[in-house]
Scaffold this motif. Structure first.
Motif, mmCIF file in Angstrom:
data_model
loop_
_atom_site.group_PDB
_atom_site.id
_atom_site.type_symbol
_atom_site.label_atom_id
_atom_site.label_comp_id
_atom_site.label_asym_id
_atom_site.label_seq_id
_atom_site.Cartn_x
_atom_site.Cartn_y
_atom_site.Cartn_z
ATOM 1 N N LEU A 143 2.577 -6.819 -6.201
ATOM 2 C CA LEU A 143 1.909 -7.483 -7.331
ATOM 3 C C LEU A 143 1.108 -6.482 -8.157
ATOM 4 O O LEU A 143 1.109 -6.532 -9.380
ATOM 5 C CB LEU A 143 0.971 -8.582 -6.809
ATOM 6 N N ILE A 144 0.421 -5.572 -7.460
ATOM 7 C CA ILE A 144 -0.513 -4.677 -8.154
ATOM 8 C C ILE A 144 0.194 -3.521 -8.864
ATOM 9 O O ILE A 144 -0.123 -3.200 -10.010
ATOM 10 C CB ILE A 144 -1.556 -4.124 -7.150
ATOM 11 N N GLU A 145 1.161 -2.892 -8.202
ATOM 12 C CA GLU A 145 1.676 -1.629 -8.735
ATOM 13 C C GLU A 145 2.463 -1.764 -10.042
ATOM 14 O O GLU A 145 2.320 -0.918 -10.918
ATOM 15 C CB GLU A 145 2.436 -0.867 -7.649
ATOM 16 N N LEU A 193 -3.668 7.702 -7.595
ATOM 17 C CA LEU A 193 -3.893 8.437 -8.849
ATOM 18 C C LEU A 193 -3.361 7.635 -10.041
ATOM 19 O O LEU A 193 -4.030 7.507 -11.065
ATOM 20 C CB LEU A 193 -3.204 9.814 -8.782
ATOM 21 N N ALA A 194 -2.162 7.061 -9.882
ATOM 22 C CA ALA A 194 -1.594 6.259 -10.971
ATOM 23 C C ALA A 194 -2.552 5.114 -11.325
ATOM 24 O O ALA A 194 -2.788 4.829 -12.505
ATOM 25 C CB ALA A 194 -0.225 5.715 -10.564
ATOM 26 N N ALA A 195 -3.136 4.498 -10.292
ATOM 27 C CA ALA A 195 -4.060 3.385 -10.535
ATOM 28 C C ALA A 195 -5.351 3.871 -11.186
ATOM 29 O O ALA A 195 -5.883 3.219 -12.078
ATOM 30 C CB ALA A 195 -4.360 2.661 -9.222
ATOM 31 N N GLU A 196 -5.849 5.053 -10.759
ATOM 32 C CA GLU A 196 -7.045 5.621 -11.389
ATOM 33 C C GLU A 196 -6.775 5.885 -12.870
ATOM 34 O O GLU A 196 -7.584 5.558 -13.732
ATOM 35 C CB GLU A 196 -7.429 6.953 -10.744
ATOM 36 N N LEU A 197 -5.616 6.488 -13.136
ATOM 37 C CA LEU A 197 -5.284 6.858 -14.518
ATOM 38 C C LEU A 197 -5.066 5.620 -15.390
ATOM 39 O O LEU A 197 -5.289 5.662 -16.595
ATOM 40 C CB LEU A 197 -4.038 7.748 -14.555
ATOM 41 N N ALA A 198 -4.620 4.529 -14.775
ATOM 42 C CA ALA A 198 -4.426 3.295 -15.545
ATOM 43 C C ALA A 198 -5.760 2.791 -16.090
ATOM 44 O O ALA A 198 -5.803 2.068 -17.081
ATOM 45 C CB ALA A 198 -3.750 2.234 -14.685
ATOM 46 N N GLY A 199 -6.855 3.186 -15.437
ATOM 47 C CA GLY A 199 -8.175 2.969 -16.020
ATOM 48 C C GLY A 199 -8.840 1.639 -15.671
ATOM 49 O O GLY A 199 -9.882 1.333 -16.211
ATOM 50 N N ARG A 205 -9.475 0.652 -7.104
ATOM 51 C CA ARG A 205 -10.135 0.476 -5.822
ATOM 52 C C ARG A 205 -9.214 -0.216 -4.816
ATOM 53 O O ARG A 205 -9.074 0.213 -3.677
ATOM 54 C CB ARG A 205 -11.377 -0.369 -6.065
ATOM 55 N N SER A 206 -8.569 -1.282 -5.267
ATOM 56 C CA SER A 206 -7.633 -1.984 -4.375
ATOM 57 C C SER A 206 -6.498 -1.058 -3.962
ATOM 58 O O SER A 206 -6.081 -1.041 -2.805
ATOM 59 C CB SER A 206 -7.010 -3.195 -5.069
ATOM 60 N N MET A 207 -6.005 -0.279 -4.917
ATOM 61 C CA MET A 207 -4.857 0.584 -4.640
ATOM 62 C C MET A 207 -5.213 1.655 -3.622
ATOM 63 O O MET A 207 -4.421 1.982 -2.747
ATOM 64 C CB MET A 207 -4.397 1.228 -5.957
ATOM 65 N N ARG A 208 -6.447 2.183 -3.746
ATOM 66 C CA ARG A 208 -6.895 3.210 -2.804
ATOM 67 C C ARG A 208 -6.920 2.644 -1.382
ATOM 68 O O ARG A 208 -6.452 3.272 -0.441
ATOM 69 C CB ARG A 208 -8.280 3.679 -3.238
ATOM 70 N N GLU A 209 -7.424 1.421 -1.240
ATOM 71 C CA GLU A 209 -7.467 0.796 0.080
ATOM 72 C C GLU A 209 -6.054 0.508 0.601
ATOM 73 O O GLU A 209 -5.751 0.738 1.758
ATOM 74 C CB GLU A 209 -8.251 -0.517 0.021
ATOM 75 N N LEU A 210 -5.202 0.019 -0.291
ATOM 76 C CA LEU A 210 -3.842 -0.310 0.128
ATOM 77 C C LEU A 210 -3.064 0.952 0.521
ATOM 78 O O LEU A 210 -2.269 0.927 1.449
ATOM 79 C CB LEU A 210 -3.097 -1.074 -0.983
ATOM 80 N N SER A 211 -3.315 2.083 -0.189
ATOM 81 C CA SER A 211 -2.576 3.307 0.186
ATOM 82 C C SER A 211 -2.995 3.812 1.549
ATOM 83 O O SER A 211 -2.149 4.262 2.314
ATOM 84 C CB SER A 211 -2.773 4.494 -0.752
ATOM 85 N N VAL A 212 -4.292 3.739 1.863
ATOM 86 C CA VAL A 212 -4.691 4.267 3.166
ATOM 87 C C VAL A 212 -4.217 3.327 4.282
ATOM 88 O O VAL A 212 -3.799 3.771 5.349
ATOM 89 C CB VAL A 212 -6.196 4.608 3.236
ATOM 90 N N LEU A 213 -4.208 2.023 3.995
ATOM 91 C CA LEU A 213 -3.653 1.093 4.993
ATOM 92 C C LEU A 213 -2.164 1.377 5.201
ATOM 93 O O LEU A 213 -1.662 1.330 6.323
ATOM 94 C CB LEU A 213 -3.850 -0.363 4.544
ATOM 95 N N THR A 214 -1.462 1.706 4.109
ATOM 96 C CA THR A 214 -0.036 2.035 4.229
ATOM 97 C C THR A 214 0.139 3.278 5.098
ATOM 98 O O THR A 214 1.051 3.338 5.933
ATOM 99 C CB THR A 214 0.603 2.242 2.843
#
Ligand SMILES: [Zn+2]
Length: 282
Positions: A143-145, A193-199, A205-214
């Protein structure tokens, strides 16, 4: 002599600081933090406290909290700290030469991000996502990416593209050196990074948590032969971003997530186990 897994994972604190510093420099983050880049606000937005003018002593305190957080975070990302590892407060306090209260603050922050699990009376452990939680993570990422990529393309700048390509170069280099730890960390960081750059800081924040869980899930459930993201898929996604083609970028991202998910063994066994067959001797 027994090696303390925490010391082995976290290593020499000073050395770790310089490693992280080097990465920031290579990613050009230090320069970006000074400029009015949306990335500059990311770290402060992740902090548990609002950013404000601080006295030197207070600043020192916050840096230390962030440094300890970052070292534990990177050790988990790189699979140096395995899911289920106990994070003993006293030992961490010794390793980082800070009070146990400081360590508790950092662990609470990691727990808030679901990277660490806190159990009353038993302490803190590196999270061990269940298969059900892993499936939830993929559902959330699907949903997020695509939304992240749409926003990134809408707000496209050559500088953002350059950041993605820079990151991709680090990833390619890590693969060439066969540095599996760096590959796992950098593949995860590509998505953050893609999520950070999206601004959008909430998405980031959600993406960072989801990547480390992945990353934790890859350790627990990945087939032994595969390592996280496939080699060329990030560069294809970057090319679609460069062409400002949101439809193609989204499709590639969803395929990419399918590939990561299918490389893991996430089937829950519902069939009844035939104990007799297992223990029957030939
Ligand atoms: Zn990826």
């Amino acid at each position: 002599m027994m090696t303390d897994p925490l010391i082995a994972a976290l290593g020499n604190a000073k050395q770790q600081v310089s490693t992280i510093g080097d990465q920031s420099d290579r990613l050009g983050r230090s320069a970006h933090r000074r400029a009015s880049d949306p990335l500059a606000t990311l770290n402060s937005s992740m902090s548990t406290r609002p950013r404000r003018k601080a006295s030197p002593a207070r600043l020192q305190r916050e840096n230390t909290h962030d440094e300890i957080y970052e070292k534990i975070y990177v050790a988990i990302l790189e699979h140096r700290l395995h899911p289920g590892t106990k994070l003993v407060e006293e030992r961490l306090a010794d390793i980082f030469n800070v009070s146990r209260a400081r360590i508790r603050e950092v662990l609470a922050r990691l727990a808030h991000e679901q990277i660490v699990e806190l159990f009353p009376q038993r302490g803190a452990y590196v999270a061990k996502p269940t298969i059900e939680q892993a499936l939830d993570v993929f559902e959330a990422r699907r949903l997020i990416e695509p939304a992240v990529l749409r926003r990134l393309i809408e707000t496209f700048t050559p500088e953002k593209l350059a950041r993605l390509r820079q990151h991709q170069d680090l990833e390619v280099d890590a693969r060439r050196r066969d540095d599996k730890r760096a590959v796992i960390r950098l593949s995860g960081e590509f998505h953050s990074l893609a999520a950070e750059l999206a601004g959008n800081t909430a998405l980031a924040r959600s993406m960072r948590e989801l990547s480390v869980l992945t990353c934790l899930m890859i350790f627990l459930y990945d087939a032994p032969t595969s390592i996280s993201c496939r080699a060329d898929e990030h560069s294809q996604i970057i090319d679609a971003i460069a062409k400002r083609d949101p439809v193609r970028a989204e499709r590639l991202m969803l395929e990419h997530l399918d590939h990561i998910e299918s490389s893991m063994k996430l089937e829950t066994t519902t069939e009844e186990v035939d104990l007799e067959a297992i223990f029957r001797t030939g």
